[in-house]
Design a protein around this motif. Structure first.
Motif, mmCIF file in Angstrom:
data_model
loop_
_atom_site.group_PDB
_atom_site.id
_atom_site.type_symbol
_atom_site.label_atom_id
_atom_site.label_comp_id
_atom_site.label_asym_id
_atom_site.label_seq_id
_atom_site.Cartn_x
_atom_site.Cartn_y
_atom_site.Cartn_z
ATOM 1 N N ASP A 1 0.850 -1.206 0.000
ATOM 2 C CA ASP A 1 0.000 0.000 0.000
ATOM 3 C C ASP A 1 0.882 1.252 0.000
ATOM 4 O O ASP A 1 1.798 1.369 0.823
ATOM 5 C CB ASP A 1 -0.878 -0.031 1.267
ATOM 6 N N PHE B 1 -0.066 4.081 0.868
ATOM 7 C CA PHE B 1 -0.407 4.754 2.122
ATOM 8 C C PHE B 1 0.318 4.035 3.277
ATOM 9 O O PHE B 1 0.024 2.886 3.581
ATOM 10 C CB PHE B 1 -1.925 4.725 2.329
ATOM 11 N N TYR C 1 1.959 11.710 -0.113
ATOM 12 C CA TYR C 1 0.503 11.761 -0.311
ATOM 13 C C TYR C 1 0.153 11.754 -1.806
ATOM 14 O O TYR C 1 -0.877 11.186 -2.194
ATOM 15 C CB TYR C 1 -0.100 12.986 0.390
ATOM 16 N N VAL D 1 0.067 8.208 -2.829
ATOM 17 C CA VAL D 1 -1.162 7.552 -2.353
ATOM 18 C C VAL D 1 -2.307 7.870 -3.316
ATOM 19 O O VAL D 1 -3.052 6.986 -3.754
ATOM 20 C CB VAL D 1 -1.529 8.029 -0.915
ATOM 21 N N ALA D 2 -2.422 9.147 -3.675
ATOM 22 C CA ALA D 2 -3.509 9.562 -4.573
ATOM 23 C C ALA D 2 -3.372 8.866 -5.931
ATOM 24 O O ALA D 2 -4.355 8.374 -6.486
ATOM 25 C CB ALA D 2 -3.476 11.075 -4.747
ATOM 26 N N GLN E 1 -1.897 6.000 -6.582
ATOM 27 C CA GLN E 1 -2.213 4.576 -6.458
ATOM 28 C C GLN E 1 -3.728 4.365 -6.415
ATOM 29 O O GLN E 1 -4.271 3.469 -7.054
ATOM 30 C CB GLN E 1 -1.549 3.953 -5.224
ATOM 31 N N ARG E 2 -4.400 5.237 -5.687
ATOM 32 C CA ARG E 2 -5.871 5.096 -5.572
ATOM 33 C C ARG E 2 -6.533 5.315 -6.914
ATOM 34 O O ARG E 2 -7.480 4.620 -7.257
ATOM 35 C CB ARG E 2 -6.410 6.090 -4.545
ATOM 36 N N LYS E 3 -5.988 6.278 -7.681
ATOM 37 C CA LYS E 3 -6.550 6.571 -8.989
ATOM 38 C C LYS E 3 -6.373 5.361 -9.911
ATOM 39 O O LYS E 3 -7.303 4.965 -10.615
ATOM 40 C CB LYS E 3 -5.827 7.793 -9.572
ATOM 41 N N SER E 4 -5.193 4.774 -9.872
ATOM 42 C CA SER E 4 -4.960 3.649 -10.779
ATOM 43 C C SER E 4 -5.720 2.405 -10.353
ATOM 44 O O SER E 4 -6.027 1.540 -11.162
ATOM 45 C CB SER E 4 -3.449 3.348 -10.902
ATOM 46 N N ASN E 5 -6.041 2.309 -9.048
ATOM 47 C CA ASN E 5 -6.849 1.158 -8.575
ATOM 48 C C ASN E 5 -8.329 1.329 -8.883
ATOM 49 O O ASN E 5 -9.074 0.353 -8.903
ATOM 50 C CB ASN E 5 -6.681 0.964 -7.065
ATOM 51 N N ALA E 6 -8.736 2.623 -9.059
ATOM 52 C CA ALA E 6 -10.182 2.900 -9.201
ATOM 53 C C ALA E 6 -10.707 2.397 -10.556
ATOM 54 O O ALA E 6 -9.992 2.262 -11.509
ATOM 55 C CB ALA E 6 -10.419 4.395 -9.061
#
Ligand code: FE2
Length: 399
Positions: A346, A348, A388, A391-392, A394-399
């Motif tokens: 992660d 994060f 940060y 983190v953003a 990674q979240r975007k690519s996971n979404a």
């Protein structure tokens, strides 16, 4: 400056008599050691100013289970590949033996690397001597075969998946590595004082399960002659039964560990144990990888110890094991990781980038800022900000 009298050092002292103190009596109880030594004088550690005494029934003066008059018929653990048997052994005796946990090749590689490293450290004058023998610390930086053990990678330790299952069941998922070091028993060395590895928690005692669990890598045959680890079988249950701050009565005798090269010893953090005395003329090494619950302060300060090249190549799992995956209650940097779950891989909570920035001399911390920061302060490459941003992303690519 006048401060209220109640806050002065003198007033605090006057109002803190021993009987008024909160938990000090419990914290300073000295249990279970006090009662243990009183009820078992044979547990007293050796006087290191004198030659080691034999024949007076002290804890180191023992033998392996199958030859021990008290233990030989008690069905103590023997090496097995059966995970059900291991669970029973761990519960009842506080230890189990994984037969051929390392294959012959894995064991040879491990042993040769370890003995070469130990010799190298002596030559370089960076060895760590102890009264028992030489220690080789921080194995993570000293060979790929050791890294594989921390990851329980079947390439380095064929029983890896089985060990992970037992650790998950014992410490809960998300457990981390406390330290991985090699304990030597040198010819003529003293036995280690018997202890439990989760002793820093004392006088708190964990009754239902340990918070530390060891995996010992045994790269050469060990026995009563060459310093086979001393163990008091079942002592984890005695510790648990005593409870926090509780007393311990008479203990059963210790044995020397007997195991073939390639075996792994898994043992409970509440089990009483210590390095045995080596009566041969050759050094003996075993290597202990201690594992702890995710919230425990680690013995090894991995974030500083791990070498840059090892860090660069570290798998997400290795990073996690070393505690470089922060979570709410452990390892945060500048608050980064608060709210994270400590999940492998992660972004994060990942601390790797902080350490890499530090290595490059580019770690920028958030310092005192005015409500209206200067242009220069606003444009600074804060390492936290970059974290940060990752983190953003990674979240975007996971979404
Ligand atoms: Fe220990």
């Amino acid at each position: 400056m006048t401060i209220p009298n109640e806050f002065t050092e003198a007033a605090v002292k006057v109002n803190s008599a021993r009987e008024d103190q909160l938990y000090s009596e419990f914290l300073r109880s000295g249990e279970p050691w006090k009662s243990m030594y009183r009820n078992n004088p044979w547990l007293a550690p050796p006087d290191m100013r004198k030659p080691l005494e034999w024949g007076s029934g002290q804890y180191w003066d023992t033998t392996v289970a199958r030859k021990h008059p008290h233990w030989k018929d008690k069905g103590l653990p023997i090496a097995t590949k059966d995970i059900h048997q291991m669970r029973r052994d761990l519960k009842q005796w506080g230890f189990c033996l994984v037969e051929e946990g390392m294959s012959e090749d894995q064991c040879t590689r491990f042993r040769e690397r370890l003995f070469a490293q130990a010799a190298g450290e002596r030559s370089a004058g960076v060895q760590m001597p102890t009264p028992s023998g030489q220690y080789v610390n921080s194995l993570v930086n000293k060979g790929r075969c050791f890294v594989q053990c921390i990851e329980q990678d079947p390439e380095g330790v064929q029983a890896g998946p089985l060990i992970e299952e037992i650790m998950d069941e014992t410490l809960g998922k998300g457990w981390i590595c406390h330290s991985f070091l090699s304990n030597g028993a040198d010819p003529g060395g003293y036995p280690q004082g018997l202890h439990i590895d989760q002793a820093p928690l004392l006088p708190f005692q964990t009754e239902e399960a340990p918070v530390l669990c060891n995996t010992m890598y045994i790269p050469q045959d060990v026995n009563e002659e060459n310093g086979g680890t001393l163990l008091i079988p079942g002592s984890h249950q005695i510790m648990a039964a005593a409870g926090s701050g509780g007393q311990v009565g008479e203990l059963p005798p210790a044995i020397n560990l007997e195991a073939r090269a390639g075996t792994l010893l898994i043992f409970d953090g509440r089990l009483i144990h210590g390095t045995g005395a080596n009566r041969t003329d050759r050094q003996r090494f075993v290597a202990t990888m201690s594992n702890v619950t995710a919230w425990t302060r680690q013995q090894e300060n991995w974030i500083m110890t791990v070498a840059p090249d090892v860090l660069a190549e570290a798998s997400p799992k290795l990073l996690h094991r070393m505690g470089l995956q922060a979570l709410t209650y452990g390892g945060t940097i500048e608050g980064f990781g608060l709210g994270a779950q400590g999940r492998v891989g992660d972004a994060f909570g990942s601390l790797k980038e902080f350490r890499e920035a530090y290595d490059r001399g580019e770690y920028v911390r958030v310092r005192e800022l005015q409500a209206q920061p200067s242009k220069e302060e606003l444009e600074r490459d804060y390492t936290l900000k970059a974290a940060y941003a990752r983190v953003a992303a990674q979240r975007k690519s996971n979404a």
